[in-house]
Design an enzyme around this catalytic site. Structure first.
Site, PDB file in Angstrom:
ATOM      1  CE1 TYR A 134      -3.984   7.107   1.647  1.00  0.00           C
ATOM      2  CE2 TYR A 134      -5.647   6.538   3.275  1.00  0.00           C
ATOM      3  CZ  TYR A 134      -5.166   6.484   1.986  1.00  0.00           C
ATOM      4  OH  TYR A 134      -5.860   5.796   1.024  1.00  0.00           O
ATOM      5  CB  ALA A 168      -0.943  -0.011   1.199  1.00  0.00           C
TER       6      ALA A 168
END
Length: 274
Positions: A247, A213
């Protein structure tokens, strides 16, 4: 006392009988709905996967990759999708992720197929120039090994979308407005300022926590830089703590201006500035 006991027993019997009648009515309704769902979601009646796809197709070699953006890390490679079979596999992976927490739903496989078909069509429109905005379908795949040939279906382990969009007039970020430009918003139109937007990030369950990711995100940032934008936005579910940490690790920060009352919103808007 005896009379009161008899009245209590009578009242209990009435309640039980009423509940039984109510349950029979609900069961009958559920049975009717179930039969309707069975008819509407029967796999034999649903549209099939695109017939021109070849699911035995082998994974394309990296040396045949014609895109600009690629990132090699460990045993994996992050790059743009190359062939239709990769778009379909990315769409199916997103369907699996979307329904991951709803395994109790009846006919879930039919719902997944429908979701994947719609996402596949949308992916093709976005990434083949059928829409005005530039879009990338980034996939994480297993790195090639000597004398090991894999099918596309067994190679893709992660995917995300990154699109280049224009801010609407009077807006500082997706969904936000400035007080001084509200009247401008009524006339529509776009600013010259562009931004990158990340969506549909997902990784196969068995391949998580291996950097797939994060490296797909780094590649998306590289693609955004190459397109000349200086900020990237992403919406993340406020209950998805692992995604928020991911994130934040990459460098995204929350756009607090959009949410004066964060407790009332389901999604947070995060921003990465170059």
């Amino acid at each position: 006392m005896r009379r009161r006991n008899n009245e209590t027993k009578t009242w209990k019997w009435i309640c039980l009988r009423t509940n039984a009648m109510f349950l029979r009515k609900i069961n009958a309704q559920c049975k009717d709905i179930s039969q309707q769902l069975h008819i509407s979601m029967d796999p034999q009646l649903e549209s099939r996967q695109p017939s021109d796809l070849h699911f035995e197709k082998l994974q394309p070699a990296n040396e045949n990759y014609g895109g600009k953006h690629i990132r090699v890390f460990g045993s994996y490679v992050a790059r743009e999708a190359m062939v239709d079979e990769e778009y379909w596999t990315a769409a199916w992976l997103r369907a699996e992720s979307h329904w991951e927490s709803q395994l109790y739903v009846r006919y879930i496989d039919s719902y997944k197929r429908k979701f994947a078909e719609q996402e596949f069509s949308a992916l093709k429109r976005r990434c083949t120039g059928q829409q005005t905005q530039k879009s990338y379908c980034i996939v994480g795949v297993k790195k090639e090994e000597n004398n090991v040939k894999r099918m596309v279906l067994n190679s893709i382990l992660g995917t995300l979308d990154m699109s280049i969009q224009h801010l609407l007039r009077g807006r500082n970020f997706p969904g936000g407005t400035t007080r001084t430009c509200i009247s401008t918003c009524l006339h529509g139109g776009y600013n010259q300022e562009r931004y990158g937007y990340v969506s549909n990030l997902c990784v196969a369950k068995f391949a998580r926590r291996q950097g797939i990711a994060s490296n797909m995100l780094y590649l998306a940032i590289d693609a955004a830089k190459a397109s000349g934008v200086d900020q990237i936005f992403v919406h993340v579910d406020k209950d998805n703590k692992p995604a928020q940490k991911l994130y934040e690790k990459i460098g995204f920060q929350m756009v607090e201006e959009e949410f004066p009352n964060l407790s009332m919103e389901r999604n947070y808007l995060l921003c990465f500035k170059m």
